[in-house]
Every structure is written in structure tokens, then in C-alpha cells.
Write a protein that holds these residues in place. Structure first.
Motif, PDB file in Angstrom:
ATOM      1  N   ILE A  96     104.073 -23.909   3.769  1.00 51.25           N
ATOM      2  CA  ILE A  96     105.114 -24.210   2.778  1.00 51.25           C
ATOM      3  C   ILE A  96     105.986 -25.382   3.230  1.00 51.25           C
ATOM      4  CG2 ILE A  96     107.146 -23.301   1.577  1.00 51.25           C
ATOM      5  CD1 ILE A  96     104.614 -22.017   0.614  1.00 51.25           C
ATOM      6  N   THR A  97     106.327 -25.431   4.516  1.00 51.57           N
ATOM      7  CA  THR A  97     107.235 -26.472   5.019  1.00 51.57           C
ATOM      8  C   THR A  97     106.519 -27.809   5.196  1.00 51.57           C
ATOM      9  OG1 THR A  97     108.504 -24.763   6.180  1.00 51.57           O
ATOM     10  CG2 THR A  97     108.873 -27.055   6.839  1.00 51.57           C
ATOM     11  N   ALA A  98     105.363 -27.770   5.887  1.00 50.19           N
ATOM     12  CA  ALA A  98     104.629 -29.011   6.168  1.00 50.19           C
ATOM     13  C   ALA A  98     103.805 -29.492   4.982  1.00 50.19           C
ATOM     14  CB  ALA A  98     103.723 -28.817   7.387  1.00 50.19           C
ATOM     15  N   LYS A  99     103.567 -28.581   4.023  1.00 53.39           N
ATOM     16  CA  LYS A  99     102.758 -28.893   2.822  1.00 53.39           C
ATOM     17  C   LYS A  99     101.349 -29.363   3.192  1.00 53.39           C
ATOM     18  CE  LYS A  99     106.712 -29.961  -0.140  1.00 53.39           C
ATOM     19  NZ  LYS A  99     107.698 -29.503   0.833  1.00 53.39           N
ATOM     20  N   THR A 100     100.764 -28.660   4.151  1.00 54.38           N
ATOM     21  CA  THR A 100      99.392 -28.965   4.578  1.00 54.38           C
ATOM     22  C   THR A 100      98.493 -27.765   4.299  1.00 54.38           C
ATOM     23  OG1 THR A 100      99.916 -28.195   6.813  1.00 54.38           O
ATOM     24  CG2 THR A 100     100.118 -30.567   6.373  1.00 54.38           C
ATOM     25  N   VAL A 101      97.210 -28.034   4.028  1.00 52.95           N
ATOM     26  CA  VAL A 101      96.241 -26.976   3.733  1.00 52.95           C
ATOM     27  C   VAL A 101      95.145 -26.990   4.788  1.00 52.95           C
ATOM     28  CG1 VAL A 101      94.588 -26.068   2.073  1.00 52.95           C
ATOM     29  CG2 VAL A 101      96.685 -27.151   1.264  1.00 52.95           C
ATOM     30  N   THR A 102      94.849 -25.809   5.347  1.00 49.54           N
ATOM     31  CA  THR A 102      93.744 -25.678   6.305  1.00 49.54           C
ATOM     32  C   THR A 102      92.861 -24.521   5.858  1.00 49.54           C
ATOM     33  OG1 THR A 102      95.219 -24.342   7.695  1.00 49.54           O
ATOM     34  CG2 THR A 102      94.910 -26.653   8.307  1.00 49.54           C
ATOM     35  N   PRO A 103      91.558 -24.754   5.638  1.00 49.63           N
ATOM     36  CA  PRO A 103      90.647 -23.699   5.168  1.00 49.63           C
ATOM     37  C   PRO A 103      89.962 -22.960   6.312  1.00 49.63           C
ATOM     38  CG  PRO A 103      89.577 -25.824   4.978  1.00 49.63           C
ATOM     39  CD  PRO A 103      90.931 -26.090   5.571  1.00 49.63           C
ATOM     40  N   MET A 104      89.547 -21.719   6.020  1.00 53.54           N
ATOM     41  CA  MET A 104      88.772 -20.905   6.949  1.00 53.54           C
ATOM     42  C   MET A 104      87.543 -20.387   6.190  1.00 53.54           C
ATOM     43  SD  MET A 104      89.774 -17.240   8.704  1.00 53.54           S
ATOM     44  CE  MET A 104      89.666 -16.395   7.131  1.00 53.54           C
ATOM     45  N   VAL A 105      86.364 -20.861   6.583  1.00 56.36           N
ATOM     46  CA  VAL A 105      85.132 -20.473   5.897  1.00 56.36           C
ATOM     47  C   VAL A 105      84.754 -19.043   6.275  1.00 56.36           C
ATOM     48  CG1 VAL A 105      82.699 -21.000   5.549  1.00 56.36           C
ATOM     49  CG2 VAL A 105      84.349 -22.857   5.819  1.00 56.36           C
ATOM     50  N   LEU A 106      84.380 -18.234   5.273  1.00 56.43           N
ATOM     51  CA  LEU A 106      83.960 -16.854   5.497  1.00 56.43           C
ATOM     52  C   LEU A 106      82.459 -16.802   5.787  1.00 56.43           C
ATOM     53  CD1 LEU A 106      86.060 -15.048   2.751  1.00 56.43           C
ATOM     54  CD2 LEU A 106      86.474 -15.088   5.199  1.00 56.43           C
ATOM     55  N   PRO A 107      81.957 -15.655   6.247  1.00 56.80           N
ATOM     56  CA  PRO A 107      80.538 -15.561   6.609  1.00 56.80           C
ATOM     57  C   PRO A 107      79.614 -15.944   5.459  1.00 56.80           C
ATOM     58  CG  PRO A 107      81.725 -13.655   7.425  1.00 56.80           C
ATOM     59  CD  PRO A 107      82.689 -14.421   6.582  1.00 56.80           C
ATOM     60  N   LYS A 108      78.430 -16.431   5.810  1.00 56.55           N
ATOM     61  CA  LYS A 108      77.449 -16.870   4.817  1.00 56.55           C
ATOM     62  C   LYS A 108      77.079 -15.713   3.894  1.00 56.55           C
ATOM     63  CE  LYS A 108      72.944 -19.166   4.423  1.00 56.55           C
ATOM     64  NZ  LYS A 108      71.769 -19.686   5.146  1.00 56.55           N
ATOM     65  N   GLY A 109      77.038 -16.012   2.610  1.00 59.67           N
ATOM     66  CA  GLY A 109      76.710 -14.994   1.616  1.00 59.67           C
ATOM     67  C   GLY A 109      77.920 -14.355   0.963  1.00 59.67           C
ATOM     68  N   THR A 110      79.117 -14.666   1.470  1.00 59.74           N
ATOM     69  CA  THR A 110      80.334 -14.109   0.873  1.00 59.74           C
ATOM     70  C   THR A 110      80.431 -14.525  -0.597  1.00 59.74           C
ATOM     71  OG1 THR A 110      81.542 -14.093   2.960  1.00 59.74           O
ATOM     72  CG2 THR A 110      82.851 -14.112   0.952  1.00 59.74           C
ATOM     73  N   GLY A 111      80.724 -13.557  -1.454  1.00 56.70           N
ATOM     74  CA  GLY A 111      80.799 -13.839  -2.875  1.00 56.70           C
ATOM     75  C   GLY A 111      82.019 -14.666  -3.248  1.00 56.70           C
ATOM     76  N   PHE A 112      81.830 -15.608  -4.162  1.00 54.04           N
ATOM     77  CA  PHE A 112      82.938 -16.358  -4.752  1.00 54.04           C
ATOM     78  C   PHE A 112      82.500 -16.833  -6.134  1.00 54.04           C
ATOM     79  CE2 PHE A 112      80.315 -19.546  -2.817  1.00 54.04           C
ATOM     80  CZ  PHE A 112      80.515 -20.739  -3.503  1.00 54.04           C
ATOM     81  N   ASN A 113      83.448 -17.394  -6.890  1.00 59.42           N
ATOM     82  CA  ASN A 113      83.168 -17.810  -8.277  1.00 59.42           C
ATOM     83  C   ASN A 113      82.669 -16.651  -9.138  1.00 59.42           C
ATOM     84  OD1 ASN A 113      84.024 -20.408  -7.822  1.00 59.42           O
ATOM     85  ND2 ASN A 113      81.983 -21.301  -7.666  1.00 59.42           N
ATOM     86  N   SER A 114      83.377 -15.513  -9.036  1.00 59.62           N
ATOM     87  CA  SER A 114      83.117 -14.324  -9.871  1.00 59.62           C
ATOM     88  C   SER A 114      81.758 -13.680  -9.615  1.00 59.62           C
ATOM     89  CB  SER A 114      83.253 -14.656 -11.365  1.00 59.62           C
ATOM     90  OG  SER A 114      84.602 -14.693 -11.738  1.00 59.62           O
ATOM     91  N   LYS A 115      81.305 -13.687  -8.381  1.00 56.27           N
ATOM     92  CA  LYS A 115      80.061 -12.987  -8.047  1.00 56.27           C
ATOM     93  C   LYS A 115      80.320 -11.515  -7.760  1.00 56.27           C
ATOM     94  CE  LYS A 115      75.947 -13.229  -5.118  1.00 56.27           C
ATOM     95  NZ  LYS A 115      75.249 -13.951  -4.035  1.00 56.27           N
ATOM     96  N   PHE A 116      81.398 -11.212  -7.044  1.00 52.41           N
ATOM     97  CA  PHE A 116      81.767  -9.822  -6.726  1.00 52.41           C
ATOM     98  C   PHE A 116      83.214  -9.596  -7.155  1.00 52.41           C
ATOM     99  CE2 PHE A 116      78.462 -10.560  -3.381  1.00 52.41           C
ATOM    100  CZ  PHE A 116      77.548  -9.629  -3.838  1.00 52.41           C
ATOM    101  N   ASN A 117      83.424  -9.302  -8.436  1.00 53.67           N
ATOM    102  CA  ASN A 117      84.773  -9.116  -8.961  1.00 53.67           C
ATOM    103  C   ASN A 117      85.234  -7.670  -8.846  1.00 53.67           C
ATOM    104  OD1 ASN A 117      85.298 -11.774  -9.833  1.00 53.67           O
ATOM    105  ND2 ASN A 117      84.136 -11.456 -11.709  1.00 53.67           N
ATOM    106  N   PHE A 118      86.553  -7.470  -8.966  1.00 53.15           N
ATOM    107  CA  PHE A 118      87.108  -6.144  -9.215  1.00 53.15           C
ATOM    108  C   PHE A 118      86.814  -5.802 -10.674  1.00 53.15           C
ATOM    109  CE2 PHE A 118      90.431  -7.127  -5.799  1.00 53.15           C
ATOM    110  CZ  PHE A 118      89.809  -6.333  -4.857  1.00 53.15           C
ATOM    111  N   CYS A 119      86.423  -4.545 -10.940  1.00 55.19           N
ATOM    112  CA  CYS A 119      86.034  -4.163 -12.305  1.00 55.19           C
ATOM    113  C   CYS A 119      86.448  -2.734 -12.609  1.00 55.19           C
ATOM    114  CB  CYS A 119      84.519  -4.265 -12.486  1.00 55.19           C
ATOM    115  SG  CYS A 119      83.808  -5.912 -12.251  1.00 55.19           S
TER     116      CYS A 119
END
Length: 463
Positions: free
Chosen positions: A304-327
Motif C-alpha cells: 500500500i505504501t510503496a505501491k509495488t506489486v510482487t507475484p507468487m506463482v502457485l504449484p502447476k495445475g492450480t485452477g484459475f480463470n473460473s476452473k475451480f469456483n465456489f458453488c
């Protein structure tokens, strides 16, 4: 003389006129036109007949029939096992063995008949269940059509009164905690186990009104100096999926009235773009925002203060883009593949992978720039059978949709013992149909829910 003659003539004329008036009757015709469609009594009769038929089709005797068959099978199998054991020990290779085998064959034949009858009964009940479910859906649709004839709103009024009475009863009993689970859950939480959730304590529409139904809000469990009383909101401002800023409030009252003195902190001027927010499951910890990075199987940390973004990649095969949603049964919440959570010990991420068959995976997020992944646990709770998750004192809790008025905390996973439970049974009273995100704050032991543009808070009670 003249006046009396005139009077006599007038009387004579009236007498001659009156019979004529009486003899010619006048007809009065009224045309009544009903602007409403006639009530379809035949459809109502059909609905009543169908409902009566459903009641007759499903009887307690059918359940007792299955229970009787299961009980018979339960008693026969141990007897068969005992007879086989005796034969193995005492077989003399002669007459005794032959007789014993014949007895066992007869028992096997009877058991097979029981199984066949049980299968037949079960299949019959399954067909009946499917047919009845289809009939009930048709009845529901027909009743919905018939309700339009309720011009005086009698039916709707009864439903409103029923709901008001239920809310009044819940309000009267609100101070009584939910019945605890039958066994104490293991763990090392100094607060004890989660016993009940009461409230809502606070509920209001955000300053954006109904414009942004998806989002999240809460408090920073590890705030920077001077921000101890601050609250934050992240509304998804693009397609109910994306956002590029977090809005800060100096107090809860400021949030309620919609006055943001600190204002908004923008991640990027474009929305969406690389490393902006995707999905409603966002948390703040240590003056940094954690969320699912746009179009990535990764967690982003926005300082919030420095206004910088750092990503952390999750293990291969992790669902994203609505592959494993809450339902739940009626719908899924889009782009909820990853849920970020905070508790007394830090930040967590909940996600799913094909390797774990779409079940929940829980992992520690070790704060840093960039953050790193810590210990990981796999569970047996399927992601699509869950509507939300949150962490409290090292225990993962999952909720499911009960009805329009309530959500239920039904599942827990203890990271200390590795024990899973499906019998939690703690209800959360909803202010709207959906809860898009749910965050626990260890600062005040509150649950912060974002529910169809409303921000709602609940008090969490521990043993």
C-alpha cells in the motif's frame, strides 16, 4: 264552476294515463366487463390432484421396507461368515463338509435374493425420487403462475408475515449460542474451538450502492502504525470480476457513511491489466493487499505504501480463470478459484488442483517481497461443494448455501492435528441471497462478509 270543471278534467286525464304507464314495463340492462383474466380453477384442481398424488406415492412404509431388507442382510452376513469359518476349521473331507457346504450354498442363495430385492427396491425408489422431483418442480412453476391472480397480495402478505415471525423468533433467541458439535475439535488455539456466530452486527450498502455486487472488505490484522482502526473495501468494478484499487476508511463510521478520508490507492490506471485484482477473494495483512493476480495462477502482494506489486506463482495445475469456483446447487461464483484468508498466524491461500481431484488445498503464505509458499495441506472437501472459506486460529472453515436466509459453516480442517470434520453445523444469518467473500479478523474476532453490494459483519464466539 269553471275551476271545478278543469280539476275534473285533470283527474280524468291522469286516471287514463296511469294504466298505460303501468302496462308498458321499462327494461334496465347493465354490461359488466371484467378486465382481469378468469381464474383458472381447472389448473388449481390439477395442482391439488398432483400434490395429493405425490403424498400418496411416498409413504413411510417404503422407507421401512428398505430398512427391513438392510437389517436382514446385516444379520445374514455375519452368520454366513461364521459358518464358513466353522467349515474351514472342522472340514473332515467327507459327509460333514458336504452338508456344511450345502447349508452355506442355501444361505448364499438367500442372501443373493435379499440383495436382488434390495437393488430392485432401491432402483424403484430412485425412479420415484426423480419423478417426484420433476413433479414438484412443475407444481412450483404452476403455483408461480397462479400467484399472479393474487391481486390483493394475500399470499405474498402471508409469506412476508411468516418471514417476519421467523426473524422475530431468531431475534429473541439470538443471544443463545448455536449448539456446539458433539466432540471437541483438537488444536492449539488459546481461544478454544469456534462455537457460534451471531449477528449481523453491522450491515449497510457501500457508497457505490448496488453498482458493484462483488467485492470484499475487512480490517488489517497487522496494521501499520496509525492505521489500527482503518477498514478497507475492494469492489469489483469491471464485469464483477476485476478491480484496480483498494479504498481505505479511517473508521467503521466513515465506511458506513461513505466518507473515505484516506481515499483510494490505485494499483494500476488500467483495469484489468497485468497484476491487477481478479476475483472477490482479497485480504489485507501487514499494510499489503493479497489477491489473485489477473489472468494468472498466482497470488499478488500489493504494498500500500510503496505501491509495488510482487507475484507468487502457485504449484502447476492450480485452477484459475473460473476452473475451480465456489458453488452451490443453483449457481457458481465466478473467478473464485483462489481464496485468500488471514488469522492469528498470518496469511493463507486456499485453491484446488486436478491432482487433488478438485478438493480444497490449503497453504501458508509467508509475507515478503515477493511472498513465498509455506506448508501445504490437502483436504477431502470438494471446492464446488463449498460457497466460502475462512481461517481462524489455524483452522480452515468452509461454508455452504442452506437457503436465501442462511449459510452454514459445515466443515473444518485443523492444521495441527490434520483432522477433518463435516459436522460443525453453525449457521450464519444472511442479509442478502449471496455472500461473495468472507474474511475473519483476529483483531476483533469478527467475520466480514461482502453480500450483494452490502458489507456485513458477524461476531465469532470461541469456547
Amino acid at each position: 264552476m269553471k275551476s271545478s270543471l278543469v280539476f275534473t278534467l285533470m283527474i280524468t286525464g291522469l286516471v287514463s294515463i296511469l294504466p298505460q304507464a303501468q302496462s308498458s314495463p321499462s327494461d334496465c340492462v347493465c354490461n359488466l366487463k371484467n378486465s382481469e383474466h378468469p381464474f383458472p380453477h381447472d389448473k388449481l384442481q390439477t395442482v391439488e390432484n398432483s400434490a395429493s398424488k405425490c403424498t400418496k406415492n411416498i409413504t413411510p412404509q417404503q422407507t421401512m421396507e428398505v430398512e427391513g431388507l438392510l437389517l436382514g442382510l446385516k444379520r445374514r452376513l455375519p452368520q454366513l461368515e461364521a459358518d464358513v469359518s466353522v467349515l474351514e476349521q472342522e472340514d473332515d473331507g467327507g459327509l460333514y463338509g458336504t452338508v456344511s457346504l450345502q447349508v452355506i450354498e442355501n444361505e448364499l442363495s438367500e442372501i443373493q435374493q435379499l440383495i436382488a430385492k434390495l437393488n430392485s427396491t432401491t432402483h424403484s425408489h430412485q425412479r420415484l425420487n426423480a419423478d417426484t422431483a420433476e413433479q414438484l418442480q412443475e407444481l412450483k412453476e404452476e403455483m408461480g403462475k397462479l400467484e399472479k391472480f393474487d391481486n390483493m397480495q394475500v399470499v405474498r402478505g402471508k409469506e412476508v408475515n411468516k418471514r417476519l415471525r421467523r426473524d422475530l423468533d431468531q431475534c429473541k433467541n439470538g443471544n443463545h449460542p448455536t449448539a456446539p458439535p458433539p466432540e471437541p475439535a483438537p488444536g492449539n488455539c488459546p481461544l478454544g474451538r469456534l462455537r457460534s456466530v451471531t449477528g449481523p452486527n453491522t450491515y449497510t450498502v457501500t457508497e457505490y450502492a448496488a453498482a458493484y455486487p462483488y467485492g470484499s472488505w475487512g480490517r488489517d490484522p497487522k496494521p501499520a502504525a496509525g492505521k489500527e482502526s482503518w477498514f478497507w473495501i475492494v469492489p469489483l468494478t469491471s464485469s464483477n470480476v476485476f478491480s484496480n484499487f483498494v479504498r481505505l476508511y479511517s473508521s467503521l463510521s466513515s465506511l458506513v457513511v461513505g466518507v473515505s478520508v484516506p481515499g483510494s490507492v490505485v494499483i494500476h490506471s488500467s483495469n484489468p491489466t497485468t497484476n491487477t485484482i481478479q476475483g472477490p477473494n482479497v485480504v489485507m495483512y501487514g499494510d499489503a493487499l493479497y489477491y489473485n493476480c489477473y489472468n494468472k495462477d498466482a497470488v499478488c502482494r500489493f504494498n500500500i505504501t510503496a505501491k509495488t506489486v510482487t507475484p507468487m506463482v502457485l504449484p502447476k495445475g492450480t485452477g484459475f480463470n473460473s476452473k475451480f469456483n465456489f458453488c452451490h446447487l443453483d449457481a457458481c461464483y465466478g473467478y473464485t478459484d483462489m481464496d485468500l484468508a488471514t488469522d492469528e498466524s498470518g496469511v493463507w491461500v486456499i485453491y484446488s488442483t486436478p491432482d487433488n481431484f478438485g478438493n480444497l488445498v490449503l497453504a501458508e503464505v509467508i509475507p515478503g517481497s515477493p511472498p513465498t509458499l509455506g506448508r501445504t495441506w490437502t483436504t477431502s472437501a470438494h471446492k464446488r461443494a463449498v460457497t466460502n472459506t475462512f481461517m481462524a486460529c489455524g483452522v480452515l472453515y468452509a461454508t455452504r448455501y442452506l437457503n436465501k436466509e442462511a449459510e452454514e459453516i459445515f466443515y473444518s480442517f485443523d492444521t495441527v492435528s490434520g483432522r477433518e470434520r463435516y459436522d460443525i453445523g453453525i449457521e450464519i444469518k444472511k442479509m442478502s441471497i449471496n455472500i461473495q467473500s468472507l474474511n475473519y479478523s483476529p483483531v476483533d474476532h469478527m467475520l466480514y462478509a461482502y453480500s450483494d453490494s452490502m458489507v456485513v459483519s458477524y461476531k465469532v464466539h470461541f469456547g
